[in-house]
Design an enzyme around this catalytic site. Sequence first.
Site, mmCIF file in Angstrom:
data_model
loop_
_atom_site.group_PDB
_atom_site.id
_atom_site.type_symbol
_atom_site.label_atom_id
_atom_site.label_comp_id
_atom_site.label_asym_id
_atom_site.label_seq_id
_atom_site.Cartn_x
_atom_site.Cartn_y
_atom_site.Cartn_z
ATOM 1 N N ASP A 125 -11.444 2.620 4.269
ATOM 2 C CA ASP A 125 -11.901 1.230 4.111
ATOM 3 C C ASP A 125 -13.425 1.147 3.949
ATOM 4 O OD1 ASP A 125 -9.835 -0.610 4.005
ATOM 5 O OD2 ASP A 125 -9.544 -0.637 6.183
ATOM 6 N N LYS A 131 0.842 -1.204 0.000
ATOM 7 C CA LYS A 131 0.000 0.000 0.000
ATOM 8 C C LYS A 131 0.873 1.249 0.000
ATOM 9 C CE LYS A 131 -3.830 -2.266 2.367
ATOM 10 N NZ LYS A 131 -4.376 -2.687 3.664
ATOM 11 N N GLN A 184 -4.814 -1.573 9.937
ATOM 12 C CA GLN A 184 -4.660 -2.863 9.270
ATOM 13 C C GLN A 184 -5.217 -3.994 10.136
ATOM 14 O OE1 GLN A 184 -3.399 -3.384 6.047
ATOM 15 N NE2 GLN A 184 -4.120 -5.472 6.411
#
Length: 280
Positions: free
Chosen positions: A118, A51, A95
Site C-alpha cells: 500500500d 483483489k 484492509q
Amino acid sequence: MIIDGKKEAELLQQKIKQEISVLKKTKSKVPSLTVILIGEYTPSLIYVKNKEKQSKDVGIKSNIIKYPKDVSEQDILNKIKDLNKDDNVSGILVQLPLPDQIDKEKIINTISPSKDVDGFNPNNVGNLASGYKSIIPCTPLGCLLLIKKIEKNLTGMHAVIIGRSNLNGKPMAQLLLRENCTVTIVHSKSKQIKSHSEKADILITAVGVPNFVKKDWVKDNAIVIDVGINKLNGKIVGDVDFEEVKKKAKAITPVPGGVGPMTIACLLKNTLECFKALST
Ligand code: NAP
C-alpha cells in the site's frame, strides 16, 4: 476525451501477467499477496474479493487471512511480524478501515517497508517525499499513470489537488512534484477553493462529496482526475459533476471505470515490484 481506466488497467494487468509468466521460468517462487481482513464490513469484503480475483488472474498467489471484528490488536501485530519473516510472502496488506480497538498507525508501522504494497509505512512515505525509490500508494500511482497517458511531459503544469489525505492527496502531490508540476493542495479549511481549482491544468479530486466540482471550477482543456467514490440516489458517482465538466475538460476520468480499476492494477504492480526486490 473520456479516460478509459478499465482499459488502461487491463493493459497494465496484461503486462504484469506477462512478466510473471517469464519470472516463473527462472524462479522457484511466485509473487504472493497476503491480505488481512478484519470483520464483515461489506465494502471491505467486496474489495478483498476483487483483489483476490485479479491477483489470481495475473499469476499472483493470493492469501486472505480473516479475523473476527473483536480480534485483539496484539494478535494482528503478531501475525504481521510472522508474515514479515515469511520468505513466501511478497506483499502484505491490512484492509482498512479497522475496528476501534486496533491502532491503524501501529499496524502500518509494523508492516515491513519492503512488503508494504500500500506504500503507507512512514519509511516509504519518507522516501517518496525525499524523491528516493519507494513503494508508491496505489491510487495516486494509478492517477499518475492515467495522466501520463494524456500528457507525457508534465513539466511546468499547474496541478491542483482537492483533498490532503495520506492515502490520496499527499502522495499525489509528491508524485506531481517529481514530475516538475507546480502543486497546490486544498482541503476543508481552505478558502476560495474555486479560485484555485479554476487555474488547474491538472485537477485531481479526492474529497468524498458528490458533485463537489462544477463546470465553472474547471479551466478549459484541463485534465480532470476524479478519485471520489460516492453514492448518490443509489448510483456510484465521483466528486466531479461529470456530465457538465466533460464538455470542458481535455480529458476526464469517469466514476466508475476511471481511477478505481487502476488502483487494483497498481496493487498488483506493487506486489510484483516487492517480489522482485525481495528475490534479488
Ligand atoms: P479522506 O481521508 O476523508 O480525505 C478527504 C479529503 O477531502 C480531506 O483532506 C478533507 O479535508 C477534504 N475535504 C472534505 N470535505 C471538503 C470540502 N467540503 N472542501 C474541501 N476539502 C474537503 O478521504 P480519502 O481516503 O482521501 O478518499 C477520498 C475519496 O476518494 C472518497 O470518496 C473515497 O471513497 C475515494 N477513494 C477512491 C479510491 C479509488 O480507487 N478510486 C481509493 C481511495 C479512496 P480535511 O483534511 O481538512 O479534512
